[in-house]
Design a protein around this motif. Structure first.
Motif, short mmCIF file in Angstrom:
data_model
loop_
_atom_site.label_atom_id
_atom_site.label_comp_id
_atom_site.label_asym_id
_atom_site.label_seq_id
_atom_site.Cartn_x
_atom_site.Cartn_y
_atom_site.Cartn_z
N MET A 1 50.84 46.93 18.24
CA MET A 1 51.31 47.71 17.10
C MET A 1 50.18 48.61 16.62
O MET A 1 49.07 48.16 16.38
N VAL A 2 50.50 49.90 16.46
CA VAL A 2 49.48 50.87 16.05
C VAL A 2 49.41 50.91 14.52
O VAL A 2 50.43 51.01 13.85
N ARG A 3 48.17 50.81 14.02
CA ARG A 3 47.96 50.86 12.57
C ARG A 3 48.09 52.30 12.08
O ARG A 3 47.62 53.25 12.70
N GLY A 4 48.72 52.46 10.96
CA GLY A 4 48.85 53.78 10.38
C GLY A 4 47.58 54.18 9.63
O GLY A 4 46.73 53.35 9.29
N LYS A 5 47.46 55.47 9.39
CA LYS A 5 46.29 55.99 8.69
C LYS A 5 46.39 55.67 7.19
O LYS A 5 47.42 55.94 6.57
N THR A 6 45.31 55.07 6.67
CA THR A 6 45.30 54.69 5.26
C THR A 6 45.04 55.91 4.40
O THR A 6 44.09 56.67 4.65
N GLN A 7 45.86 56.09 3.40
CA GLN A 7 45.67 57.21 2.48
C GLN A 7 44.55 56.88 1.48
O GLN A 7 44.48 55.78 0.95
N MET A 8 43.67 57.85 1.26
CA MET A 8 42.53 57.66 0.36
C MET A 8 42.97 57.88 -1.08
O MET A 8 42.82 58.97 -1.66
N ARG A 9 43.56 56.83 -1.66
CA ARG A 9 43.96 56.86 -3.05
C ARG A 9 43.96 55.43 -3.57
O ARG A 9 43.92 54.48 -2.81
N ARG A 10 44.01 55.27 -4.85
CA ARG A 10 43.94 53.95 -5.47
C ARG A 10 45.16 53.14 -5.10
O ARG A 10 46.29 53.61 -5.15
N ILE A 11 44.88 51.88 -4.70
CA ILE A 11 45.97 50.94 -4.37
C ILE A 11 46.57 50.41 -5.66
O ILE A 11 45.85 49.84 -6.49
N GLU A 12 47.83 50.61 -5.84
CA GLU A 12 48.48 50.26 -7.10
C GLU A 12 48.66 48.76 -7.23
O GLU A 12 48.49 48.19 -8.30
N ASN A 13 48.95 48.04 -6.14
CA ASN A 13 49.17 46.60 -6.21
C ASN A 13 47.84 45.89 -6.38
O ASN A 13 46.90 46.09 -5.61
N ALA A 14 47.73 45.07 -7.42
CA ALA A 14 46.46 44.42 -7.75
C ALA A 14 46.03 43.45 -6.65
O ALA A 14 44.85 43.39 -6.31
N THR A 15 46.97 42.67 -6.09
CA THR A 15 46.62 41.70 -5.04
C THR A 15 46.14 42.41 -3.79
O THR A 15 45.09 42.05 -3.22
N SER A 16 46.86 43.46 -3.38
CA SER A 16 46.44 44.21 -2.20
C SER A 16 45.09 44.89 -2.44
O SER A 16 44.23 44.96 -1.55
N ARG A 17 44.89 45.34 -3.67
CA ARG A 17 43.62 46.02 -3.99
C ARG A 17 42.45 45.05 -3.90
O ARG A 17 41.38 45.38 -3.39
#
Length: 218
Positions: A1-17
């Motif tokens: 599975m190919v990983r998608g490109k991460t967008q350079m912006r603040r992660i809104e979900n606190a757990t994921s952040r």
């Protein structure tokens, strides 16, 4: 599975952040360690979590690295300031030299020199400026004359007052001398009249005829 490109912006979900912060923090610390070992570089890394927790890595001493960084920044700022100051002085010197040159040209024109390339409008401006200068000079000259005249009048009045005082003193002295001379003359006349007078100082008793007989008998 190919990983998608991460967008350079603040992660809104606190757990994921928080999960992303932990993973990337460890990776950043690992890269800093590898850089210091592989390249023999002095590395200091400081990280503060969103909750304010400190994470750091230093290849030698964190304090020494920070002091070295401060000294380097200070030197760079000093050098930059010195270069800016020198450039500013150069610009200011060039500007002053240009102003001096313009003033020299204007001075020569006022003296009637270097008028070959002067336009009619410039000549009229120079003439008007000279006329204004002459009026100012004449007004200043009259002011100086008036001040000198006022000073001379004040001095004349002072001398006249002093002369009046001296004249009064001389007149008083003359009157005193005249009074003294008159008094002396009167005294001399009194003395002379006293020596030459035949005033009788003897006491006689009787009528005047008897007095006359007694004087003849004497």
């Amino acid at each position: 599975m190919v990983r998608g490109k991460t967008q350079m912006r603040r992660i809104e979900n606190a757990t994921s952040r928080q999960v992303t912060f932990s993973k990337r923090r460890n990776g950043l610390l690992k890269k800093a360690f590898e850089l210091s070992v592989l390249c023999d570089a002095e590395v200091a890394l400081v990280i503060f979590s969103p909750r304010g927790k400190l994470y750091e890595f230093a290849s030698s001493s964190m304090q020494e690295t920070i002091e070295r960084y401060r000294a380097h920044v200070k030197d760079v700022q000093t050098d930059t300031s010195s270069v800016e100051d020198v450039q500013h002085l150069k610009d200011e010197t060039a500007s002053m030299a240009k102003k001096v040159e313009l003033l020299e040209v204007a001075k020569r024109k006022l003296l009637g020199e270097g008028l070959g390339t002067t336009s009619m409008e410039e000549l009229l401006q120079i003439e008007q400026q000279l006329e204004r200068s002459v009026r100012i000079i004449r007004a200043q000259k009259m002011q100086v004359y008036n001040e000198q005249i006022q000073q001379l009048r004040s001095k004349e009045k002072m001398l006249a007052d002093e002369n009046a005082i001296l004249t009064e003193k001389c007149q008083n002295q003359k009157d005193q001398v005249i009074i003294t001379e008159e008094t002396r003359s009167v005294d001399l006349r009194v003395l002379e009249n006293g020596e030459n007078s035949d005033v009788e100082t003897e006491l006689f008793i009787g009528p005047p005829e008897t007095r006359i007989k007694q004087r003849w008998l004497k």
